[in-house]
Design an enzyme around this catalytic site. Sequence first.
Site, mmCIF file in Angstrom:
data_model
loop_
_atom_site.group_PDB
_atom_site.id
_atom_site.type_symbol
_atom_site.label_atom_id
_atom_site.label_comp_id
_atom_site.label_asym_id
_atom_site.label_seq_id
_atom_site.Cartn_x
_atom_site.Cartn_y
_atom_site.Cartn_z
ATOM 1 N N ARG A 1 -52.461 32.622 13.792
ATOM 2 C CA ARG A 1 -53.404 32.799 12.676
ATOM 3 C C ARG A 1 -54.539 33.702 13.135
ATOM 4 N NH1 ARG A 1 -51.030 27.893 11.705
ATOM 5 N NH2 ARG A 1 -49.906 27.958 9.710
ATOM 6 N N ASP B 1 -45.290 32.215 13.257
ATOM 7 C CA ASP B 1 -45.656 31.507 12.035
ATOM 8 C C ASP B 1 -45.570 32.500 10.884
ATOM 9 O OD1 ASP B 1 -46.873 29.680 10.110
ATOM 10 O OD2 ASP B 1 -47.557 28.561 11.860
ATOM 11 N N HIS C 1 -42.232 28.280 8.059
ATOM 12 C CA HIS C 1 -43.258 29.076 8.749
ATOM 13 C C HIS C 1 -42.618 30.331 9.346
ATOM 14 C CE1 HIS C 1 -46.655 26.368 8.250
ATOM 15 N NE2 HIS C 1 -45.876 25.354 8.555
ATOM 16 N N GLU D 1 -43.434 21.246 7.584
ATOM 17 C CA GLU D 1 -43.835 21.853 6.307
ATOM 18 C C GLU D 1 -42.821 22.857 5.768
ATOM 19 O OE1 GLU D 1 -48.644 21.549 6.885
ATOM 20 O OE2 GLU D 1 -47.682 23.320 7.716
ATOM 21 N N PHE E 1 -58.369 19.848 16.795
ATOM 22 C CA PHE E 1 -59.664 20.371 17.227
ATOM 23 C C PHE E 1 -60.162 21.542 16.378
ATOM 24 C CE2 PHE E 1 -59.468 18.763 21.935
ATOM 25 C CZ PHE E 1 -59.578 17.464 21.472
ATOM 26 N N ASP E 2 -59.449 21.853 15.268
ATOM 27 C CA ASP E 2 -60.023 22.849 14.356
ATOM 28 C C ASP E 2 -60.937 22.190 13.335
ATOM 29 O OD1 ASP E 2 -57.507 21.775 13.623
ATOM 30 O OD2 ASP E 2 -57.284 23.260 12.029
ATOM 31 N N THR F 1 -55.871 27.965 14.131
ATOM 32 C CA THR F 1 -56.954 28.963 14.165
ATOM 33 C C THR F 1 -57.142 29.720 12.851
ATOM 34 O OG1 THR F 1 -55.445 30.608 15.101
ATOM 35 C CG2 THR F 1 -56.768 29.320 16.665
ATOM 36 N N GLU F 2 -56.655 29.152 11.738
ATOM 37 C CA GLU F 2 -56.934 29.837 10.466
ATOM 38 C C GLU F 2 -58.429 30.143 10.350
ATOM 39 O OE1 GLU F 2 -55.048 27.114 10.749
ATOM 40 O OE2 GLU F 2 -53.492 27.019 9.200
HETATM 41 C C1 ACM Z 1 -48.958 20.896 11.443
HETATM 42 O O1 ACM Z 1 -50.187 20.656 11.483
HETATM 43 N N1 ACM Z 1 -48.446 21.517 10.409
HETATM 44 C C2 ACM Z 1 -48.077 20.500 12.536
#
Ligand code: ACM
Length: 725
Positions: A197, A226, A300, A364, A456-457, A506-507
């Site tokens: 990201r 991703d 992803h 996802e 941790f984000d 890290t978005e």
């Molecule tokens: C995740 O946070 N999609 C593993």
Amino acid sequence: MVRDVPDRTAIFRRYLAKIAATLAALPLLLSCTNTDTVPAGLQAHPAGTQIAAIPALIPFPAHLAIQTGRFVVGDGTPLSFDRMDAESARIAAYFADLVYRTRGLRLVSQPGGRHAIVLRHLDDPNATGKEGYRLEVTPAGVTISASKPAGLFYGTITLWQLLTQTSGALGGVAIPALQIDDAPRFAWRGLMIDSVRHFQSVDFIKTMLDAMAREKLNVLQWHLTDDQGWRLEIKKYPRLTEVGAWRVPAGEAAQHDIDPLTHQPRLYGGYYSQAEVRDLVAYAAMRNITIVPEIEMPGHAMAAIVAYPWLGSGAQAPTAISGDWGIFPYLYNANEETFAFIQDVLTETMALFPSTYIHVGGDEAVKDQWKTSPAIQAKIHSVGVADEEALQGWFIQRVEKFLNAHGRRLIGWDEVLQGGIAPDATIMSWRGIDGAVTAAKAGHDAVLSPSPFLYFDFRQAEGRDEPSGRGQIVTLSNVYDFDPAPAKLTADERRHIIGVQANVWTEHIREQDNVGYAVFPRAAALAELGWSPAAARDRAGFLARMPAELGRYVALGLPHSTHIMAELAPPLPAGIRDSHELKPCNNVSILSVEGPAPLQGKRPVFLHSPANPCWIYERADLSGISHIQAVAGLLPYNHPNSSIAQNITLRPQATPNGELEVHLDGCEGMTIAVLPMPKLAPDIALATVRGSLAPQTGVHDLCLIFTRASPDPYWALHTVQLVPD
Ligand code: ACM
């Protein structure tokens, strides 16, 4: 509407309880001689600096016994190791470099020798386990012994922490005699960094690896592919990085940022060449860190599908990589060409990363495209599975067989459980801990990395200065309080929990230094969860060890959050007084001025008279007080032509950096404590010193005065705290 008025008394009571809990943790351990600030070759100051304290070690060791006496490490202390053993030589060099960079001491490589630090790589491969070690400090020397290089390395990290107990202090240092027998609670102590990201430099990843090693973390899961990018060079498929590593960031500003070479919006991105990856893998291995690559599938996958549209399963392949976040519908196809691609990619990946585990993502993967794809529906039919979820299970199991055939093991996010997996697969539980519980009950190994507490984000504090991140607050204490022993598991099932991991997506973390900020010091809490025995769990004790840990970050220039200091030292509680709450001993040119450090950032302010660095702590209740802790800065004397110059008071010093003397009932009264001051590194603002106070009862005025042989520079008191038994 009536607004709630906060109950200030209750808040204050809670606050006092918190401080009391922190302080209660301090004297647990025993009779050590804390003369950390005494330079090599000097005796401890005769008056009252012997204190009991728990060394600030993070993660806290499994067994620690403080003994009588101490050993002084100074410039020229011999460092002895087996020179024929390359691992021992490398570890010795790493340790010596850390000691030099943080304390300015040069250790001397020397075989044998008295009063030495000795590294012993044991012949017995089982004596201390894979990562364990024994560290013995006696007045005659220090010995670190371990069966494996990892243990020897961790022993030196612990010794280095013993040498860096006082923030900013340089020079010789005494450490208490002790014995530590240490080994980790969990085998997997991981951190995941999302380099997709937002992209981080190779140097930055190295900085993270060094910082992880100092916390005894041993797995870096590297999120390399991703939707928003493909960051790993794959020789057979060059478009993965030629095309897949680049995107136009979201927003108008990026649309108008025109690249003069292409006349198109400038592309954001980057990738890691295979040479860089090999370098990083070796760099990590030398620090006992395994890099586990993550190659996401079947979702992803947008970046790969943009590069090679035939990999996709939708009616229309995306034509450009999006700068948006969230979950996209693009899933890999499940045909033979796609499996050949995945196997080729994994083959090159395995050649680069020797780790046993390969992470295949699996999270996802929304099945919209698979539901509407005739080819996928035909595949579901031909392989005989029930639906799209089961097809993901079939897909992942097929990849698992390929990995197993090459001697590797598959690990995936907890969604890979849904379609059914083989017993050898390991689950990384991120949607809470339920995935790990289900996995462990079914006989799979699992790593705990639940959102939000090990994500941790998430921001770690309120406030306008806090860098961007996900909005919920995950504090250092929230991380520490996470329990890695799920109550729903039996003791037998718990053996399948192989460790803990924190993830930094890290978005919202564009600048790489803010990745460091997000990780540290929360990684210290993670380290303690992963390493220290459950019985050693003690949040107050952990927080009391944090100032020394932050001092190490500062000394090594590691980006980190200092928010915890505000949490540890908010409004001054009873017992702590700032210089502005003390009375200068005389009235000659009282100043309230900043110190000279740090060069960058906020500087502490000191109320004092440069003519006489002396303060009165009025009406101190000394009943039950056993120690005094002072925080002081070193100020330049730059008032040569003023009234100050005519009123200079000096007081003879006994140690190289002077002392803080504490007198009862006035400055000529009985001396009840003498605290030698450390040598302070140039860009460090404050030193903390602590010593015992001769027992007193009742209320007294205390005189706090610094000795000095000359006016320049001089110590100024920032805060002082009276610490109860
Ligand atoms: C995740 O946070 N999609 C593993």
